[in-house]
Design an enzyme around this catalytic site. Structure first.
Site, PDB file in Angstrom:
ATOM      1  N   ASP A  33       0.839  -1.201   0.000  1.00 29.43           N
ATOM      2  CA  ASP A  33       0.000   0.000   0.000  1.00 29.43           C
ATOM      3  C   ASP A  33       0.871   1.248   0.000  1.00 29.43           C
ATOM      4  O   ASP A  33       0.552   2.244  -0.640  1.00 29.43           O
ATOM      5  CB  ASP A  33      -0.893   0.029   1.243  1.00 29.43           C
ATOM      6  CG  ASP A  33      -2.002  -1.010   1.130  1.00 29.43           C
ATOM      7  OD1 ASP A  33      -2.047  -1.709   0.092  1.00 29.43           O
ATOM      8  OD2 ASP A  33      -2.795  -1.124   2.083  1.00 29.43           O
ATOM      9  N   GLN A  35       3.914   1.653  -1.213  1.00 28.00           N
ATOM     10  CA  GLN A  35       4.504   1.920  -2.536  1.00 28.00           C
ATOM     11  C   GLN A  35       3.453   2.510  -3.484  1.00 28.00           C
ATOM     12  O   GLN A  35       3.731   3.399  -4.266  1.00 28.00           O
ATOM     13  CB  GLN A  35       5.070   0.620  -3.116  1.00 28.00           C
ATOM     14  CG  GLN A  35       6.381   0.218  -2.476  1.00 28.00           C
ATOM     15  CD  GLN A  35       6.761  -1.202  -2.855  1.00 28.00           C
ATOM     16  OE1 GLN A  35       5.952  -2.119  -2.735  1.00 28.00           O
ATOM     17  NE2 GLN A  35       7.979  -1.390  -3.330  1.00 28.00           N
ATOM     18  N   TYR A  36       2.246   1.975  -3.358  1.00 30.34           N
ATOM     19  CA  TYR A  36       1.158   2.473  -4.200  1.00 30.34           C
ATOM     20  C   TYR A  36       0.893   3.949  -3.877  1.00 30.34           C
ATOM     21  O   TYR A  36       0.797   4.793  -4.767  1.00 30.34           O
ATOM     22  CB  TYR A  36      -0.097   1.626  -3.961  1.00 30.34           C
ATOM     23  CG  TYR A  36      -1.303   2.048  -4.774  1.00 30.34           C
ATOM     24  CD1 TYR A  36      -1.546   1.478  -6.014  1.00 30.34           C
ATOM     25  CD2 TYR A  36      -2.199   3.002  -4.293  1.00 30.34           C
ATOM     26  CE1 TYR A  36      -2.655   1.849  -6.767  1.00 30.34           C
ATOM     27  CE2 TYR A  36      -3.298   3.383  -5.036  1.00 30.34           C
ATOM     28  CZ  TYR A  36      -3.536   2.801  -6.270  1.00 30.34           C
ATOM     29  OH  TYR A  36      -4.623   3.176  -7.011  1.00 30.34           O
ATOM     30  N   ASP A  37       0.793   4.252  -2.594  1.00 30.29           N
ATOM     31  CA  ASP A  37       0.537   5.632  -2.183  1.00 30.29           C
ATOM     32  C   ASP A  37       1.626   6.570  -2.691  1.00 30.29           C
ATOM     33  O   ASP A  37       1.367   7.725  -3.029  1.00 30.29           O
ATOM     34  CB  ASP A  37       0.455   5.737  -0.653  1.00 30.29           C
ATOM     35  CG  ASP A  37      -0.786   5.038  -0.124  1.00 30.29           C
ATOM     36  OD1 ASP A  37      -1.692   4.741  -0.940  1.00 30.29           O
ATOM     37  OD2 ASP A  37      -0.850   4.767   1.091  1.00 30.29           O
ATOM     38  N   SER A  82     -35.633  -7.550 -13.497  1.00 31.31           N
ATOM     39  CA  SER A  82     -35.364  -8.160 -12.190  1.00 31.31           C
ATOM     40  C   SER A  82     -35.348  -9.680 -12.345  1.00 31.31           C
ATOM     41  O   SER A  82     -35.294 -10.185 -13.466  1.00 31.31           O
ATOM     42  CB  SER A  82     -36.350  -7.674 -11.134  1.00 31.31           C
ATOM     43  OG  SER A  82     -37.630  -7.849 -11.533  1.00 31.31           O
ATOM     44  N   LYS A 115     -25.240 -13.967  -5.102  1.00 33.39           N
ATOM     45  CA  LYS A 115     -26.141 -12.825  -5.286  1.00 33.39           C
ATOM     46  C   LYS A 115     -25.722 -11.759  -4.273  1.00 33.39           C
ATOM     47  O   LYS A 115     -26.029 -11.842  -3.088  1.00 33.39           O
ATOM     48  CB  LYS A 115     -27.591 -13.251  -5.066  1.00 33.39           C
ATOM     49  CG  LYS A 115     -28.587 -12.173  -5.402  1.00 33.39           C
ATOM     50  CD  LYS A 115     -29.985 -12.747  -5.479  1.00 33.39           C
ATOM     51  CE  LYS A 115     -31.000 -11.729  -5.952  1.00 33.39           C
ATOM     52  NZ  LYS A 115     -31.102 -10.566  -5.105  1.00 33.39           N
ATOM     53  N   ASP A 117     -25.535  -8.566  -2.163  1.00 29.41           N
ATOM     54  CA  ASP A 117     -26.618  -7.743  -1.633  1.00 29.41           C
ATOM     55  C   ASP A 117     -26.203  -6.272  -1.594  1.00 29.41           C
ATOM     56  O   ASP A 117     -25.787  -5.748  -0.564  1.00 29.41           O
ATOM     57  CB  ASP A 117     -26.983  -8.250  -0.233  1.00 29.41           C
ATOM     58  CG  ASP A 117     -28.374  -7.800   0.164  1.00 29.41           C
ATOM     59  OD1 ASP A 117     -29.084  -7.241  -0.691  1.00 29.41           O
ATOM     60  OD2 ASP A 117     -28.750  -8.007   1.328  1.00 29.41           O
ATOM     61  N   GLU A 185     -22.928  -4.894  -9.322  1.00 29.19           N
ATOM     62  CA  GLU A 185     -23.449  -4.538  -8.010  1.00 29.19           C
ATOM     63  C   GLU A 185     -22.426  -3.695  -7.253  1.00 29.19           C
ATOM     64  O   GLU A 185     -21.269  -4.093  -7.107  1.00 29.19           O
ATOM     65  CB  GLU A 185     -23.730  -5.844  -7.251  1.00 29.19           C
ATOM     66  CG  GLU A 185     -24.705  -5.708  -6.129  1.00 29.19           C
ATOM     67  CD  GLU A 185     -26.176  -5.787  -6.574  1.00 29.19           C
ATOM     68  OE1 GLU A 185     -26.440  -5.824  -7.796  1.00 29.19           O
ATOM     69  OE2 GLU A 185     -27.041  -5.799  -5.699  1.00 29.19           O
TER      70      GLU A 185
END
Ligand code: IVH
Length: 716
Positions: A33, A35-37, A82, A115, A117, A185
């Site tokens: 994280d 190095q990413y930052d 749906s 599925k 939620d 989703e």
């Protein structure tokens, strides 16, 4: 030099996107994280030093600067349908039978997915760039939530491209189609949800009932900066509109999604037959608590698109897919007390306070008892041990009383209330209705919402009197009707949590300032049915003062309207026959006062004003020094002298004619096109290309509220 910087910037963007892909899609991060930052900070610094090189698809540009005024709408190119539900293995087999019969063959397979939620979202990518994100809405038209969805790091702003010269990109033949609508989703991981509710509780804000509500609420925020802090995530699970087909099967198209950089849930499985499907579904029922997000079932989809075509859809759901819903999770606990709550529409609902218990990942302290019929049928009493479950995983409900465990010390049977617990108004049960309703128009539960509207930005604009303060003031009995706002004193406010001397003073000042707001704002704030901002503008011009509104005469008003209707008809006729010039026609039409007002609006206004309670409150308001300003046709101010203003998009409180008049009334000039002579552009909802032009020319853009403040000479 600039070219080198640009190259460096582009390189950093690519690197960051590639690490996003490794993290969100492949679940195989290659750097820490930190190095990413560091990469991110480097890009940010370079962009800050060279703002002209910032592009909207840069990873730094996920959060847009200004809050929105409201959500626009998006028509889905392909409808978002749906799904039908099943609840057990037999129903799954029945579904499989229907599929086999309709296909007339045994040669098909399924894909089984979790599925998730959360909230269904449609992302539209054009030439690999995210252009819109919309909610499902009614399936055909949804809300435009692009600004908020852009803040979700799992949603790529640009798809991985197929340029073979670029390292880390995919094969050109695998590049995404020019138009790619991705359905999926948006969800809130359970950990983020628990943390959010903890912070909300600390801040005295209401907790979200479950992660789905939290995700939905976060997508409906007008300020994307807040959404960005909500840690939402995303899984893609289907395609909508496509400019060219992706694959022959659903499974392959999900594989393609991953190549494009779209996150797909890792637990998706192919199943050769329904036995395998059932196996997978039952397995997940027990394993679901291991996931760090909520699922409410499984989704079973026929894999081959060609076969989906044959199966087709009913009006609301496709025949090629079905959901398998898990049984609601249950828990046992004790009823400590029973409250009666009053909902927005005045419905009284019994609610149980429980000994806190863990249920489906959240601690439950309250449960709905549905209605009083149900309460009587279940015979729930304080002290009882009960079974609760999460129906639809939203509000926990009491489903059973353990009579065998009832102690002698429990209370007597609960009695139906005879009065509204909030306002004391007599309540009765409608014969045909299971609900007990409070019909009192001024009942506090409904009243809070009306108050929020009255003080809202487009109405009286008492910004410092926000929803949570209103709630507290109403609960403390200090606000019983709108006139009470004008009775508030500094001392009344100071003792509330979060209110100091300064904030109390500010509230009182804002209330005082609102006393001389234009009449139309006041009328619009009353929340009379059919009377919004535009109608209120017309009515305010016609009546002039609140006194005049109060002494309106229904018959007179209707007659006046009838006369104008006749006049308009004859003008239209003359206009059509060229008996009058365009200019004369416009002028004559401009003299008509109520042409925009329909009969429904007039009736609604009269009903409101003729109601004695309303009349008394309005008179009291006048007595308390509220004196809404008249809006006249004469110049009301000179504030816009020398200003040329271009209006674009739809405004909430003004029709086109009204806004042009307002600009003129305040000494300004309106123009239809943006040029270097434009002073500012007033942008409403769904503004057109004029915005872009204004940005190019560096011309100031303001919104409707800013404009209102300007002409009403309030501090911006
Ligand atoms: S496919 C025709 N796949 O469930 C419907 N939906 O009850 C195609 N959902 O609104 C939808 N996970 O928001 C599909 N793996 C998944 C899903 C999924 C959750 C939601 C979706 C839809 C709802 C239908």
């Amino acid at each position: 030099m600039n070219k080198d910087v640009n190259k460096k910037i582009e390189q950093l963007r690519r690197k960051i996107r590639e690490h996003d892909y490794l993290y969100y899609v492949l679940n195989q991060p290659e750097i820490s994280d930190r190095q990413y930052d560091k990469l991110f900070a480097e890009l940010k610094a370079l962009e800050e030093a060279n703002p002209e090189l910032i592009t909207p698809d840069s990873p730094t540009q996920r959060v847009s600067g200004r809050p929105l005024e409201g959500f626009g709408t998006v028509r889905h190119a392909a409808a978002m349908l749906s799904m039908d539900n099943t609840y057990n293995a037999d129903e799954l087999r029945a579904f499989d039978e229907r599929v086999r019969k309709q296909l007339g063959s045994d040669d098909y397979d399924y894909v089984v997915e979790l599925k998730i939620d959360g909230v269904a979202i449609s992302l539209r990518y054009e030439k690999g760039v995210l252009v819109t994100a919309a909610t499902r809405g009614d399936g055909r038209v949804g809300d435009d939530v692009t600004a908020n969805v852009r803040t979700i790091k799992a949603v790529p702003l640009v798809l991985r491209d197929g340029d073979p010269r670029i390292a880390g990109s995919i094969k050109a033949s695998d590049a995404a189609p020019d138009v790619l609508e991705v359905r999926g989703e948006v969800y809130m991981p359970t950990g983020a949800f628990v943390e959010l509710n903890r912070l909300r509780a600390e801040a005295g804000e209401q907790a979200f009932a479950n992660p789905r509500n939290a995700a939905a609420g976060s997508l409906k925020l007008l300020d994307a900066r807040i959404t960005a802090a909500r840690n939402l995530s995303f899984f893609a699970y289907a395609a909508g509109e496509l400019s060219e087909p992706l694959a022959e099967t659903h499974y392959e198209s999900l594989e393609k999604f991953k190549k494009f950089g779209l996150p797909v849930n890792p637990n998706i499985k192919r199943a050769a037959d329904i036995d395998k499907v059932i196996d997978i579904c039952l397995g997940w029922d027990n394993k679901r608590s291991e996931l760090d997000y909520q699922i409410d079932g499984m989704v079973i989809k026929v894999n081959r698109f060609e076969q989906r075509e044959i199966l087709g859809a009913t009006g609301r759901a496709p025949r090629w897919c079905i959901s398998y819903k898990f049984a609601a999770e249950q828990a046992e606990t004790v009823i400590e007390s029973i409250d009666v709550q009053v909902g927005k529409s005045g419905i009284l609902t019994p609610v149980a306070n429980l000994t806190p218990v863990l249920l489906a990942g959240t601690t439950v302290k309250r449960a709905s008892l549905h209605n009083f019929d149900m309460l009587a049928k279940l015979d729930v009493r304080c002290g009882d041990t009960v079974i609760i479950e999460k129906a639809g995983e939203i509000i926990p409900q009491v489903v059973e009383v353990r009579i065998d465990q009832r102690k002698d010390s429990v209370d007597e049977a609960f009695r139906m209330p005879l009065e509204c617990p909030i306002c004391g108004h007599k309540v009765e049960k409608d014969e045909n209705d299971v609900y007990i309703r409070c019909d009192n128009q001024n009942c506090i539960a409904k009243f809070k919402e009306r108050l929020e509207h009255f003080v809202g930005k487009g109405q009286m604009d008492i910004e410092t009197l926000g929803p949570s303060l209103i709630e507290k003031l109403v609960d403390a009995g200090l606000l019983k009707n709108i006139s009470d706002i004008y009775k508030l004193k500094r001392q009344d406010l100071i003792d509330f949590e979060g209110m100091g001397e300064k904030s109390s003073d500010n509230v009182i000042k804002a209330i005082d300032r609102s006393k001389n707001n234009p009449l139309w704002r006041f009328l619009s704030g009353l929340g009379i049915r059919h009377i919004g901002g535009q109608t209120a503008q017309t009515l305010a011009k016609y009546f002039g003062t609140l006194d005049e509104v109060l002494s309106l005469d229904r018959r007179e008003l209707k007659e006046f309207k009838q006369i104008e209707r006749e006049k308009k008809k004859s003008l239209d006729k003359k206009h059509k026959k060229n008996e009058i010039t365009e200019e004369e026609y416009k002028k004559e039409c401009g003299n008509l006062q109520l042409t925009d007002i329909g009969d429904e609006m007039i009736s609604s206004l009269c009903d409101y004003i003729e109601n004695e309670d309303n009349k008394d409150i309005l008179k009291e308001i006048l007595r308390l020094g509220v004196k809404p300003k008249r809006n006249t046709n004469e110049k009301t101010s000179e504030i816009l002298i020398g200003n040329t203003i271009v209006v674009t998009g739809t405004l909430k409180n003004f029709s086109r004619q009204q806004i042009e008049q307002a600009i003129k009334d305040n000494g300004g000039k309106s123009s239809s096109s943006v040029s270097k002579n434009t002073t500012f552009v007033l942008a409403g909802e769904n503004p057109g290309s004029k915005i872009k032009k204004a940005q190019e020319l560096g011309i100031k853009i303001i919104n409707e509220n800013e404009f209102l403040r300007l002409i009403e000479e309030k501090p911006m």
